[in-house]
Write a protein that holds these residues in place. Structure first.
Motif, PDB file in Angstrom:
ATOM      1  N   VAL A   1       0.848  -1.193   0.000  1.00  0.00           N
ATOM      2  CA  VAL A   1       0.000   0.000   0.000  1.00  0.00           C
ATOM      3  C   VAL A   1       0.886   1.247   0.000  1.00  0.00           C
ATOM      4  CG1 VAL A   1      -1.674   1.351   1.334  1.00  0.00           C
ATOM      5  CG2 VAL A   1      -1.908  -1.140   1.193  1.00  0.00           C
ATOM      6  N   PRO A   2       0.656   2.201  -0.906  1.00  0.00           N
ATOM      7  CA  PRO A   2       1.417   3.455  -0.862  1.00  0.00           C
ATOM      8  C   PRO A   2       0.976   4.301   0.331  1.00  0.00           C
ATOM      9  CG  PRO A   2      -0.233   3.531  -2.609  1.00  0.00           C
ATOM     10  CD  PRO A   2      -0.265   2.138  -2.060  1.00  0.00           C
ATOM     11  N   THR A   3       1.861   4.498   1.263  1.00  0.00           N
ATOM     12  CA  THR A   3       1.551   5.244   2.475  1.00  0.00           C
ATOM     13  C   THR A   3       2.541   6.392   2.636  1.00  0.00           C
ATOM     14  OG1 THR A   3       2.980   3.868   3.855  1.00  0.00           O
ATOM     15  CG2 THR A   3       0.685   3.170   3.620  1.00  0.00           C
ATOM     16  N   VAL A   4       2.207   7.326   3.519  1.00  0.00           N
ATOM     17  CA  VAL A   4       3.144   8.384   3.860  1.00  0.00           C
ATOM     18  C   VAL A   4       4.314   7.743   4.608  1.00  0.00           C
ATOM     19  CG1 VAL A   4       3.470  10.551   5.117  1.00  0.00           C
ATOM     20  CG2 VAL A   4       1.256  10.030   4.076  1.00  0.00           C
ATOM     21  N   PRO A   5       5.566   8.021   4.221  1.00  0.00           N
ATOM     22  CA  PRO A   5       6.700   7.465   4.971  1.00  0.00           C
ATOM     23  C   PRO A   5       6.578   7.819   6.448  1.00  0.00           C
ATOM     24  CG  PRO A   5       7.446   8.533   2.964  1.00  0.00           C
ATOM     25  CD  PRO A   5       5.990   8.876   3.103  1.00  0.00           C
ATOM     26  N   THR A   6       6.830   6.846   7.308  1.00  0.00           N
ATOM     27  CA  THR A   6       6.628   7.041   8.739  1.00  0.00           C
ATOM     28  C   THR A   6       7.764   6.430   9.532  1.00  0.00           C
ATOM     29  OG1 THR A   6       4.218   6.911   8.396  1.00  0.00           O
ATOM     30  CG2 THR A   6       5.026   6.719  10.659  1.00  0.00           C
ATOM     31  N   ALA A   7       8.272   7.216  10.488  1.00  0.00           N
ATOM     32  CA  ALA A   7       9.253   6.705  11.448  1.00  0.00           C
ATOM     33  C   ALA A   7       8.556   6.573  12.794  1.00  0.00           C
ATOM     34  CB  ALA A   7      10.441   7.655  11.560  1.00  0.00           C
ATOM     35  N   PHE A   8       8.572   5.374  13.366  1.00  0.00           N
ATOM     36  CA  PHE A   8       7.986   5.144  14.684  1.00  0.00           C
ATOM     37  C   PHE A   8       9.104   5.147  15.718  1.00  0.00           C
ATOM     38  CE2 PHE A   8       4.743   3.418  11.882  1.00  0.00           C
ATOM     39  CZ  PHE A   8       3.574   3.865  12.475  1.00  0.00           C
ATOM     40  N   ILE A   9       8.905   5.920  16.764  1.00  0.00           N
ATOM     41  CA  ILE A   9       9.901   6.037  17.830  1.00  0.00           C
ATOM     42  C   ILE A   9       9.311   5.418  19.088  1.00  0.00           C
ATOM     43  CG2 ILE A   9      11.397   7.587  19.127  1.00  0.00           C
ATOM     44  CD1 ILE A   9      10.956   9.667  16.927  1.00  0.00           C
ATOM     45  N   ALA A  10       9.942   4.370  19.570  1.00  0.00           N
ATOM     46  CA  ALA A  10       9.415   3.634  20.720  1.00  0.00           C
ATOM     47  C   ALA A  10       9.519   4.453  21.999  1.00  0.00           C
ATOM     48  CB  ALA A  10      10.166   2.321  20.881  1.00  0.00           C
ATOM     49  N   ARG A  11       8.667   4.132  22.924  1.00  0.00           N
ATOM     50  CA  ARG A  11       8.684   4.780  24.234  1.00  0.00           C
ATOM     51  C   ARG A  11      10.059   4.650  24.874  1.00  0.00           C
ATOM     52  NH1 ARG A  11       4.478   3.206  29.155  1.00  0.00           N
ATOM     53  NH2 ARG A  11       5.434   4.511  30.770  1.00  0.00           N
ATOM     54  N   ASP A  12      10.548   5.736  25.427  1.00  0.00           N
ATOM     55  CA  ASP A  12      11.840   5.824  26.120  1.00  0.00           C
ATOM     56  C   ASP A  12      13.040   5.744  25.179  1.00  0.00           C
ATOM     57  OD1 ASP A  12      10.793   6.186  28.677  1.00  0.00           O
ATOM     58  OD2 ASP A  12      10.601   4.024  29.013  1.00  0.00           O
ATOM     59  N   GLN A  13      12.801   5.684  23.876  1.00  0.00           N
ATOM     60  CA  GLN A  13      13.929   5.688  22.939  1.00  0.00           C
ATOM     61  C   GLN A  13      14.522   7.082  22.839  1.00  0.00           C
ATOM     62  OE1 GLN A  13      12.958   4.088  19.084  1.00  0.00           O
ATOM     63  NE2 GLN A  13      14.848   4.809  18.134  1.00  0.00           N
ATOM     64  N   ILE A  14      15.836   7.179  22.774  1.00  0.00           N
ATOM     65  CA  ILE A  14      16.517   8.467  22.634  1.00  0.00           C
ATOM     66  C   ILE A  14      16.806   8.682  21.149  1.00  0.00           C
ATOM     67  CG2 ILE A  14      18.588   9.786  23.204  1.00  0.00           C
ATOM     68  CD1 ILE A  14      18.751   8.184  25.802  1.00  0.00           C
ATOM     69  N   VAL A  15      16.325   9.794  20.607  1.00  0.00           N
ATOM     70  CA  VAL A  15      16.486  10.051  19.189  1.00  0.00           C
ATOM     71  C   VAL A  15      16.651  11.547  18.952  1.00  0.00           C
ATOM     72  CG1 VAL A  15      14.004  10.266  18.760  1.00  0.00           C
ATOM     73  CG2 VAL A  15      15.508   9.553  16.911  1.00  0.00           C
ATOM     74  N   SER A  16      17.424  11.889  17.934  1.00  0.00           N
ATOM     75  CA  SER A  16      17.575  13.275  17.510  1.00  0.00           C
ATOM     76  C   SER A  16      16.649  13.520  16.339  1.00  0.00           C
ATOM     77  CB  SER A  16      19.025  13.562  17.105  1.00  0.00           C
ATOM     78  OG  SER A  16      19.103  14.771  16.360  1.00  0.00           O
ATOM     79  N   LEU A  17      15.687  14.441  16.494  1.00  0.00           N
ATOM     80  CA  LEU A  17      14.777  14.754  15.406  1.00  0.00           C
ATOM     81  C   LEU A  17      15.539  15.342  14.222  1.00  0.00           C
ATOM     82  CD1 LEU A  17      11.852  14.891  14.374  1.00  0.00           C
ATOM     83  CD2 LEU A  17      11.695  17.171  15.404  1.00  0.00           C
ATOM     84  N   GLU A  18      16.522  16.167  14.501  1.00  0.00           N
ATOM     85  CA  GLU A  18      17.321  16.777  13.433  1.00  0.00           C
ATOM     86  C   GLU A  18      18.011  15.702  12.597  1.00  0.00           C
ATOM     87  OE1 GLU A  18      18.387  19.580  11.083  1.00  0.00           O
ATOM     88  OE2 GLU A  18      17.679  20.351  13.013  1.00  0.00           O
ATOM     89  N   THR A  19      18.607  14.738  13.260  1.00  0.00           N
ATOM     90  CA  THR A  19      19.303  13.664  12.548  1.00  0.00           C
ATOM     91  C   THR A  19      18.321  12.782  11.792  1.00  0.00           C
ATOM     92  OG1 THR A  19      21.063  13.647  14.209  1.00  0.00           O
ATOM     93  CG2 THR A  19      20.841  11.688  12.823  1.00  0.00           C
ATOM     94  N   LEU A  20      17.207  12.447  12.427  1.00  0.00           N
ATOM     95  CA  LEU A  20      16.198  11.603  11.777  1.00  0.00           C
ATOM     96  C   LEU A  20      15.723  12.241  10.474  1.00  0.00           C
ATOM     97  CD1 LEU A  20      13.241   9.806  13.521  1.00  0.00           C
ATOM     98  CD2 LEU A  20      12.827  11.170  11.492  1.00  0.00           C
ATOM     99  N   CYS A  21      15.418  13.533  10.524  1.00  0.00           N
ATOM    100  CA  CYS A  21      14.912  14.213   9.331  1.00  0.00           C
ATOM    101  C   CYS A  21      16.005  14.371   8.272  1.00  0.00           C
ATOM    102  CB  CYS A  21      14.348  15.580   9.708  1.00  0.00           C
ATOM    103  SG  CYS A  21      12.854  15.503  10.732  1.00  0.00           S
TER     104      CYS A  21
END
Length: 281
Positions: free
Chosen positions: A102-122
């Motif tokens: 199915v063509p969907t909007v690309p999505t990144a799921f971030i799990a609870r308590d996961q440490i992530v940089s939004l700047e780096t992800l984007c």
């Protein structure tokens, strides 16, 4: 036949949008009543069918809601089915549908308590403006649009919410803000009607209703039907498929709503008759 329209405590009555459905059932000698899903005094075995319609606080009490669902399915029939609801309640179902083609909007799921940089992800994905929201949510709850200059605000949003819940990040489709988001209603797997939704991110006063009747293009209807087929639900009693168009103008899935969406019966008089036939059958 006695049918409970399942609602929520803040608004236990049948929603205005669902009244044409309740009235059509009454004309077929079926009694429609409204019951909040968490009513401790209601005997769910006393109804022939529990029709999930406006359980709009489920995401605030997610585990409690799932526990209620497990209890009720043991004593009466629930529509749509609890198995479908459990799958659809967490928007990780989008990953399942993507894997099924199915063509969907690309999505990144971030799990609870996961440490992530939004700047780096984007940066890694080449995303500019992005939408952040909980993976379990409804009615645009805690949904925010973060521009390229607002990454610090987005990072603060993640740090605030990831302590308690899973968060999803998606690139923002400009078609949504330009009024291109559409909702297509299906009953028994057959297309019924469509509306154009008002964008939650549009600036300035909003004079439009939530949905305006439209005639979707054929490719949107075909794509929406294909979503149900690939989901393994080609004849599900009711479904709402929310679509927009990507930068190339092709329809992509935003959300597949299978247990508590507005179905815009008032925008298409007579559309409720198809669902009545399905429920009574």
């Amino acid at each position: 036949m006695k049918i409970a329209f399942v609602t929520h405590a803040a608004h236990p009555d049948i929603e205005d949008d669902d009244r044409p459905l309740a009235e059509a059932l009454a004309r077929r000698s079926a009694l429609a009543i409204s019951v909040s899903w968490d009513d401790p005094n209601f005997d769910w075995s006393a109804v022939d069918l529990a029709l999930l319609r406006s359980t709009w606080d489920y995401f605030r009490r997610y585990e409690e809601f799932l526990g209620w669902l497990a209890r009720v399915e043991r004593v009466t029939r629930v529509i749509n089915s609890p198995e479908v609801v459990r799958w659809n309640a967490n928007k990780r179902y989008l990953s399942d549908l993507t894997a099924r083609g199915v063509p969907t909007v690309p999505t990144a799921f971030i799990a609870r308590d996961q440490i992530v940089s939004l700047e780096t992800l984007c940066a890694d994905r080449g995303w500019g403006d992005v939408v952040l929201k909980p993976a379990v949510s409804a009615n645009s709850w805690e949904t925010v649009l973060i521009g390229t200059r607002g990454r610090a605000d987005g990072q603060a949003y993640l740090e605030r919410h990831l302590r308690d819940r899973e968060i999803m990040v998606q690139p923002f489709l400009t078609d949504v803000n330009e009024g291109g988001e559409q909702s297509l209603m299906f009953f028994g797997g057959r297309y019924s009607h469509g509306i154009k939704k008002t964008s939650p991110f549009r600036e300035g006063p909003r004079f439009e209703p939530e949905g305006i009747p439209i005639e979707p293009r054929e490719d949107a209807i075909d794509m929406a039907h294909d979503v149900l087929v690939r989901a393994g639900l080609p004849e599900i009693p009711y479904a709402r498929v929310d679509l927009a168009r990507d930068e190339e103008g092709l329809p992509v899935l935003l959300e597949l709503e299978l247990f508590e969406p507005t179905l815009f019966f008032r925008e298409k008089p007579g559309s409720e008759k198809r669902l009545v036939d399905i429920l009574l059958a």
